[in-house]
Design a protein around this motif. Structure first.
Motif, mmCIF file in Angstrom:
data_model
loop_
_atom_site.group_PDB
_atom_site.id
_atom_site.type_symbol
_atom_site.label_atom_id
_atom_site.label_comp_id
_atom_site.label_asym_id
_atom_site.label_seq_id
_atom_site.Cartn_x
_atom_site.Cartn_y
_atom_site.Cartn_z
ATOM 1 N N ASP A 24 7.896 4.663 5.448
ATOM 2 C CA ASP A 24 8.538 5.973 5.600
ATOM 3 C C ASP A 24 9.428 6.121 6.819
ATOM 4 O O ASP A 24 10.066 7.153 6.992
ATOM 5 C CB ASP A 24 7.502 7.107 5.617
ATOM 6 N N LYS A 27 13.156 2.118 6.583
ATOM 7 C CA LYS A 27 13.605 0.735 6.408
ATOM 8 C C LYS A 27 14.543 0.586 5.207
ATOM 9 O O LYS A 27 15.590 -0.051 5.306
ATOM 10 C CB LYS A 27 12.380 -0.177 6.227
ATOM 11 N N THR A 28 14.172 1.190 4.084
ATOM 12 C CA THR A 28 15.000 1.059 2.883
ATOM 13 C C THR A 28 16.372 1.684 3.094
ATOM 14 O O THR A 28 17.398 1.113 2.733
ATOM 15 C CB THR A 28 14.310 1.754 1.688
ATOM 16 N N THR A 29 16.363 2.857 3.701
ATOM 17 C CA THR A 29 17.626 3.550 3.954
ATOM 18 C C THR A 29 18.507 2.707 4.880
ATOM 19 O O THR A 29 19.706 2.540 4.641
ATOM 20 C CB THR A 29 17.352 4.924 4.587
ATOM 21 N N SER A 259 20.474 7.943 12.857
ATOM 22 C CA SER A 259 19.959 8.560 11.645
ATOM 23 C C SER A 259 20.503 7.743 10.480
ATOM 24 O O SER A 259 21.675 7.841 10.131
ATOM 25 C CB SER A 259 20.448 10.006 11.561
#
Ligand code: G4P
Length: 530
Positions: A24, A27-29, A259
């Motif tokens: 959460d 990492k994926t983003t 961000s």
């Protein structure tokens, strides 16, 4: 660890790294934005499954079934700023898994992503400790700065104290939460301003001349500017300055604030990797150190993935090239079996596509489709009998017995289990007496994942049940002594998927007693993955 000037340019420009984080944190983003800037995808949102159900079990199974996603996410290559980035993904689910740890043996650096509101979380700490074992250089990205986050000094203190590593700010956030407008790039004296309206747009960048530059007034509200000046002055006095040497040695981590979802701070982080990040590093083997610039090709398997295409029972072995210049079609020696292996269809992972790799250099990750010959830890060379070291195999901490609900499928189950054992997804033991198998894993979730994969990929519904044993130890020693011991303890003996002998028990006391009574025998909790 250092960047050696003598590296050929093709090797020197490679950056092979992983991202570590607590679930959460983003990492994926962040991965998506890397691919976006690397030109590997056109639009964010292509890599991952969407929605809240993403990390639920059913979704995980779906991802496993639709191997496209997890496979392309295993290792991805793209170009950025004249560098070739090889991003090796660590499995996303929150359970402890050996896979994650082995992945870290294939990279030269790691990016640690933390959530600005949460700081250092449990999984981050675990993974960080593994990086430290290998003195991996670590870059830190403090994410979600567009939300309410902790005080910047507090975040940095927490990393320094919790992880015992020096932290040098590479950027400094301006404002928090709703007031967050961007960062001051402390390494390049620039102002980076976030665009909240367009999430895929790169921020505006303004070159300035120190924090007294009158230009600043046009971009930063007075109250924030004052605070920024104060904090940066304090940071410069209190915190270490960025030193590339300490970073490469693993003693200091530069931190960027940003961000990921707003594409903010990502480019600066990527610039940090290309500018300061380590080039491919030497690898250890039992006999000698392998330097990346050596002329002959060597590499090792750090991950095996089976059933990537449900129609074919193929497997892909992920190989980290340790040295040389590999060209498609090369004949390499598979050291464990001493057999030649023509590598004619190696795969490079370019975001969503698999592509035939025509060539690869030290530092690259290639996939080699095979029928099970290649196992984790295996070495490929041009003839030298190398054995790479440091690829961990963990002692299983949880044991359960497994049975096919349909007894007619027992034989098939054996095949499926052996395959998962070769993948390194579990340890599988066949008891000397009786039928059935005992499966050993490191994290409890692995049982569920295995059960679902066995059902999906082999069509065999299975049941895991508690086992009478809780510990497994490999037994080594002179053959006659081992045989005598095994005969006298049949009820406790089993073989692993390589046919090696294992002693199963539920009492540590048993293990201590055997070690005392049988000084010729060695009981080990782990086995080298070779
Ligand atoms: P992970 O791979 O580390 O588990 O994290 P992931 O990127 O999936 O991000 C977790 C959640 O945090 C996602 O929200 C994602 O949109 C959000 N997120 C990532 N980066 C930022 C950021 O910079 N700022 C803010 N505010 N949020 C961020 P989600 O609601 O779980 O998923 P989704 O429905 O938005 O896809």
């Amino acid at each position: 660890m250092s960047n050696r000037p003598e590296l050929p340019p093709e090797i020197a420009r490679r950056r092979t790294f992983a991202i570590i984080s607590h679930p959460d944190a983003g990492k994926t983003t962040l991965t998506e934005k890397f691919l976006l800037y690397g030109g590997a995808i056109q639009m964010a949102g292509q890599v991952r499954a969407k929605g809240e159900a993403r990390r639920t079990r059913s979704d995980f199974m779906k991802m496993e079934q639709d191997r496209g996603i997890s496979v392309s996410a295993s290792a991805m290559s793209f170009d950025f700023d004249g560098h070739r980035f090889n991003l090796v993904d660590t499995p996303g689910h929150s359970d402890f898994s050996e896979d994650t740890y082995r992945t870290l043996t294939a990279v030269d650096a790691a990016i640690m992503v933390i959530d600005g509101a949460k700081g250092v979380e449990s999984q981050t700490r675990k993974l960080f400790e593994v990086c430290r074992l290998r003195d991996l250089p670590i870059l830190t990205f403090c994410n979600k700065m567009d939300r309410e986050s902790r005080d910047t000094f507090e975040i940095i203190d927490e990393i320094q104290e919790n992880l015992a590593i020096d932290v040098a700010p590479a950027s400094w956030p301006i404002g928090v939460g709703r007031e967050f407008i961007g960062c001051y790039d402390m390494l390049n004296d620039r102002l980076e301003l976030m665009d909240r309206a367009d999430r895929n747009r790169v921020a505006e960048s303004v070159k300035i001349d120190g924090l007294d530059d009158p230009k600043l007034a046009g971009h930063v509200p007075e109250n924030l500017l004052e605070k920024l000046r104060e904090e940066v002055e304090m940071a410069r006095g209190l915190l270490p300055e960025f030193s590339r040497q300490s970073f490469l040695e693993g003693h200091l981590t530069p931190i960027w604030f940003g961000s990921a979802i707003n594409s903010f701070g990502v480019r600066e982080l990527m610039m940090g990797i290309s500018e300061y990040g380590p080039a491919p590093q030497p690898q250890n083997s039992a006999s000698r150190e392998i330097a990346p610039e050596e002329k002959t090709v060597t590499g090792f398997v750090f991950k095996v993935q089976a059933n990537m295409d449900p129609k074919h029972r193929d497997r892909v072995a992920f190989v980290r090239m340790a040295s040389g210049h590999f060209q498609r079609g090369m004949k390499l020696t598979h050291v464990r079996t001493k057999k030649p292996m023509a590598v004619s269809n190696p795969v490079l992972f370019l975001a969503a596509d698999r592509e035939l790799a025509e060539e690869a250099w030290a530092g690259d990750i290639i996939g080699i489709p095979n029928h099970g010959q290649l196992r984790i830890g295996d070495a490929l060379t041009e003839g030298e009998a190398l054995r790479f070291t440091g690829i961990p195999s963990f002692a299983p901490e949880l044991l359960q017995s497994v049975r096919a609900t349909d007894p007619m499928k027992a034989k098939h189950l054996e095949k499926a289990l052996m395959q998962f054992a070769e993948e390194g997804a579990a340890k599988v033991f066949k008891p000397a007496i009786g039928s059935g198998f005992i499966v050993g894993v490191v994290g409890a979730l692995q049982f569920e994942v295995l059960a679902s994969r066995i059902e999906l990929e082999y069509g065999i519904p299975v049941r895991f049940e508690g086992s009478q044993f809780t510990s497994a130890r490999w037994v080594q020693g002179p053959k006659d002594k081992v045989d005598t011991f095994a005969n006298a303890n049949k009820g406790h003996m089993a073989h692993d998927h390589d046919g090696d002998l294992v002693y199963l028990t539920r009492l540590q006391w048993d293990i201590d007693r055997i070690e005392r009574d049988h000084p010729d025998l060695k009981l080990t909790a782990t086995k080298e993955m070779m």
